[in-house]
Design a protein around this motif. Sequence first.
Motif, PDB file in Angstrom:
ATOM      1  N   VAL A  12       0.841  -1.201   0.000  1.00 12.42           N
ATOM      2  CA  VAL A  12       0.000   0.000   0.000  1.00 12.42           C
ATOM      3  C   VAL A  12       0.873   1.247   0.000  1.00 12.42           C
ATOM      4  CG1 VAL A  12      -1.703   1.314   1.329  1.00 12.42           C
ATOM      5  CG2 VAL A  12      -1.930  -1.177   1.124  1.00 12.42           C
ATOM      6  N   ARG A  13       1.944   1.227   0.787  1.00 11.21           N
ATOM      7  CA  ARG A  13       2.847   2.376   0.827  1.00 11.21           C
ATOM      8  C   ARG A  13       3.488   2.624  -0.534  1.00 11.21           C
ATOM      9  NH1 ARG A  13       6.527   0.478   3.948  1.00 11.21           N
ATOM     10  NH2 ARG A  13       5.360   0.885   5.865  1.00 11.21           N
ATOM     11  N   ARG A  14       3.870   1.526  -1.249  1.00 13.36           N
ATOM     12  CA  ARG A  14       4.476   1.710  -2.569  1.00 13.36           C
ATOM     13  C   ARG A  14       3.474   2.310  -3.547  1.00 13.36           C
ATOM     14  NH1 ARG A  14       6.397  -3.423  -1.731  1.00 13.36           N
ATOM     15  NH2 ARG A  14       5.094  -4.298  -3.382  1.00 13.36           N
ATOM     16  N   ILE A  15       2.216   1.885  -3.442  1.00 12.21           N
ATOM     17  CA  ILE A  15       1.184   2.441  -4.334  1.00 12.21           C
ATOM     18  C   ILE A  15       0.994   3.925  -4.041  1.00 12.21           C
ATOM     19  CG2 ILE A  15      -1.280   2.385  -4.872  1.00 12.21           C
ATOM     20  CD1 ILE A  15      -1.121  -0.688  -4.296  1.00 12.21           C
ATOM     21  N   ARG A  16       0.981   4.282  -2.765  1.00 13.51           N
ATOM     22  CA  ARG A  16       0.804   5.698  -2.403  1.00 13.51           C
ATOM     23  C   ARG A  16       1.980   6.536  -2.882  1.00 13.51           C
ATOM     24  NH1 ARG A  16       2.668   8.608   1.717  1.00 13.51           N
ATOM     25  NH2 ARG A  16       3.301   6.817   2.988  1.00 13.51           N
ATOM     26  N   THR A  24      -2.579  11.605   4.296  1.00 14.40           N
ATOM     27  CA  THR A  24      -3.857  12.312   4.472  1.00 14.40           C
ATOM     28  C   THR A  24      -4.683  12.270   3.196  1.00 14.40           C
ATOM     29  OG1 THR A  24      -2.865  13.784   6.108  1.00 14.40           O
ATOM     30  CG2 THR A  24      -4.915  14.522   5.075  1.00 14.40           C
ATOM     31  N   ALA A  25      -4.037  12.522   2.050  1.00 19.56           N
ATOM     32  CA  ALA A  25      -4.754  12.548   0.773  1.00 19.56           C
ATOM     33  C   ALA A  25      -5.286  11.169   0.426  1.00 19.56           C
ATOM     34  CB  ALA A  25      -3.840  13.072  -0.332  1.00 19.56           C
ATOM     35  N   MET A  26      -4.483  10.146   0.642  1.00 18.42           N
ATOM     36  CA  MET A  26      -4.931   8.792   0.311  1.00 18.42           C
ATOM     37  C   MET A  26      -6.049   8.358   1.266  1.00 18.42           C
ATOM     38  SD  MET A  26      -2.744   5.236   0.034  1.00 18.42           S
ATOM     39  CE  MET A  26      -2.896   4.463  -1.577  1.00 18.42           C
ATOM     40  N   SER A  31     -11.797   7.120   2.287  1.00 14.35           N
ATOM     41  CA  SER A  31     -12.808   7.327   3.327  1.00 14.35           C
ATOM     42  C   SER A  31     -12.423   6.657   4.642  1.00 14.35           C
ATOM     43  CB  SER A  31     -14.185   6.812   2.856  1.00 14.35           C
ATOM     44  OG  SER A  31     -14.582   7.461   1.662  1.00 14.35           O
ATOM     45  N   ILE A  32     -11.138   6.757   4.982  1.00 19.80           N
ATOM     46  CA  ILE A  32     -10.655   6.277   6.277  1.00 19.80           C
ATOM     47  C   ILE A  32      -9.802   7.376   6.890  1.00 19.80           C
ATOM     48  CG2 ILE A  32     -10.692   3.828   5.630  1.00 19.80           C
ATOM     49  CD1 ILE A  32      -7.697   3.985   5.138  1.00 19.80           C
ATOM     50  N   SER A  33      -9.438   7.213   8.151  1.00 18.28           N
ATOM     51  CA  SER A  33      -8.638   8.250   8.809  1.00 18.28           C
ATOM     52  C   SER A  33      -7.163   8.066   8.484  1.00 18.28           C
ATOM     53  CB  SER A  33      -8.841   8.171  10.323  1.00 18.28           C
ATOM     54  OG  SER A  33      -8.274   6.972  10.827  1.00 18.28           O
ATOM     55  N   PRO A  34      -6.378   9.170   8.495  1.00 18.07           N
ATOM     56  CA  PRO A  34      -4.930   9.058   8.258  1.00 18.07           C
ATOM     57  C   PRO A  34      -4.248   8.137   9.263  1.00 18.07           C
ATOM     58  CG  PRO A  34      -5.627  11.331   8.061  1.00 18.07           C
ATOM     59  CD  PRO A  34      -6.803  10.578   8.590  1.00 18.07           C
ATOM     60  N   SER A  35      -4.700   8.139  10.513  1.00 15.32           N
ATOM     61  CA  SER A  35      -4.073   7.280  11.522  1.00 15.32           C
ATOM     62  C   SER A  35      -4.328   5.805  11.216  1.00 15.32           C
ATOM     63  CB  SER A  35      -4.605   7.630  12.912  1.00 15.32           C
ATOM     64  OG  SER A  35      -6.025   7.450  12.961  1.00 15.32           O
ATOM     65  N   TYR A  36      -5.539   5.513  10.682  1.00 11.29           N
ATOM     66  CA  TYR A  36      -5.850   4.127  10.328  1.00 11.29           C
ATOM     67  C   TYR A  36      -4.975   3.682   9.148  1.00 11.29           C
ATOM     68  CZ  TYR A  36      -8.583  -0.032   9.180  1.00 11.29           C
ATOM     69  OH  TYR A  36      -8.982  -1.322   8.940  1.00 11.29           O
ATOM     70  N   LEU A  52      -9.876  -3.303   0.147  1.00  8.93           N
ATOM     71  CA  LEU A  52      -9.131  -3.781  -1.025  1.00  8.93           C
ATOM     72  C   LEU A  52      -9.853  -3.389  -2.311  1.00  8.93           C
ATOM     73  CD1 LEU A  52      -6.691  -5.557  -1.888  1.00  8.93           C
ATOM     74  CD2 LEU A  52      -8.229  -7.508  -1.833  1.00  8.93           C
ATOM     75  N   LEU A  53     -11.176  -3.601  -2.342  1.00  8.52           N
ATOM     76  CA  LEU A  53     -11.950  -3.233  -3.532  1.00  8.52           C
ATOM     77  C   LEU A  53     -11.964  -1.727  -3.731  1.00  8.52           C
ATOM     78  CD1 LEU A  53     -14.953  -5.704  -3.105  1.00  8.52           C
ATOM     79  CD2 LEU A  53     -13.044  -5.887  -4.710  1.00  8.52           C
ATOM     80  N   LYS A  54     -11.997  -0.976  -2.624  1.00 10.39           N
ATOM     81  CA  LYS A  54     -11.966   0.480  -2.712  1.00 10.39           C
ATOM     82  C   LYS A  54     -10.649   0.959  -3.321  1.00 10.39           C
ATOM     83  CE  LYS A  54     -13.706   4.587  -1.350  1.00 10.39           C
ATOM     84  NZ  LYS A  54     -14.995   5.137  -1.784  1.00 10.39           N
ATOM     85  N   LEU A  55      -9.552   0.379  -2.879  1.00 11.22           N
ATOM     86  CA  LEU A  55      -8.236   0.725  -3.449  1.00 11.22           C
ATOM     87  C   LEU A  55      -8.194   0.457  -4.947  1.00 11.22           C
ATOM     88  CD1 LEU A  55      -5.655  -0.608  -0.833  1.00 11.22           C
ATOM     89  CD2 LEU A  55      -5.559   1.634  -1.921  1.00 11.22           C
ATOM     90  N   ALA A  56      -8.681  -0.726  -5.336  1.00 18.35           N
ATOM     91  CA  ALA A  56      -8.666  -1.091  -6.756  1.00 18.35           C
ATOM     92  C   ALA A  56      -9.531  -0.153  -7.566  1.00 18.35           C
ATOM     93  CB  ALA A  56      -9.138  -2.527  -6.918  1.00 18.35           C
TER      94      ALA A  56
END
Length: 469
Positions: A12-16, A24-26, A31-36, A52-56
């Motif tokens: 996930v970090r590599r995708i970001r 924060t932007a991702m 629709s989740i918090s930056p801390s999460y 996972l589906l949301k990311l895709a």
Amino acid sequence: MAENKIFAGPRVRRIRNAQGLTQTAMAEALSISPSYLNLIERNQRPLTVQLLLKLASVYKLDLDELRGETSDNIAELRAMFSDPLLSGELPGDQELIEVAEAAPNVASGILKLYRAYREQSSRLKDLSGLLAEEGHVTALSGARLPVDEVRDVFETRPNYFEDIEIAAEAFHATLAPSDDLGGTLKEWLRKTHGMSVRILPVHVMPDLRRRFDRHSMRLFLSERLSLQDQLREIAMEAAQIAFHEALAKELDRLSLSTGEARRIARFELARYAALALMMPYGAFLSAAQRLKYDLSALAARFRVSFEQAASRLISLQRPGAATVPFFLMEIDSAGNRLRLSGAQGFPKARFGGSCPKLNVYSAFAQPGQVLAERADIFGGGGFLVVSRTVEGPQAGFGERVRRTAMLVGCDASHQAETVYGESPLTTVAAGTACRLCERQGCLARAEPPVTRPLGLDEMVTGFSAFDFQ
């Protein structure tokens, strides 16, 4: 029903990072918090199926990107850590998996560095062997590369493969080509395998000589290749299909130790098979004997290049139908030996090939000219040597032409059987290598011999850069 959970924080970090986003932007896009999101990236929270589906969906990703493609890296890392230098560093595979999963780019970088280390070790081993051969004792050692194993095999064994020769002659007979072997092979590929051949311009395929597209069943060849080289590429493709079993048998007989070495050798055998198809054994042997091994005439007779005719000449060693045992060496303008081969193996011990007085090193000053002479090798006997430059692919404006030089030789006892021995030949006094040659007064000497002390005399000096007693 319990949700399927996937821990894929590093991916996930590599995708970001690839998207150039902050956490924060991702997080806002998902629709989740930056801390999460921070916890996810540190593998302290899982990726649920919904996330996972949301990311895709948001980033138009293939789900395989989140599944990871690290198995190859893990296998290579495992092989790397089996090296005696590193074998005691890891208790198991878990750390390898963690490195490959968390930092695949770092893992790839480590593997590249290890491959470079092995290549340098191999070169040091080559240098060690050379120095030892010339009288030096060294403690250098290292693993040899697969290409070195293949070269050793092809340089030391006769350049004749019976199963390929039989298959090539039989296949050529079924084709019954007229004067256009290339056209006949193209038609055979089209009719039997639905394969077409296309010549592509340089701007479409700038860096490749050939490419086979399995989806469209098309063989693409570069327009930079000469007509003879285009024919060889087509013949290679046909040979690999038509006598695959013969190639496989000959490959097995070489007893190579790695898969990579087998792939390299398979390519070399396919090149051999292509020449056997372009110049069938019986017809080429008969023509070679009638023309007294005139390479230029043989090239014209079979519509091949000088290099192809020379490469074919050294393979005429069928039991009961053998001929003069020729050998071949190809070098570049820096003196690097690119290829050594022979009907009975390349005669390194007797001929060497490193003496700068041989005409193959002079050929670059007379491009396209055939040079013939007798070379009397110090301690190794006499040889007829014939040399000529050969051109590589067509170079564009501003590019340097790829030009190499080929030497075809045989024992001087066969000189009278060739067209090159019909007139008096210049004789050059040469050696296998400067370190092993004791010929005195040699203007071309580059190193002193290991068997003689230098003759350091303040009152008398000779023409050689290294006078010796």
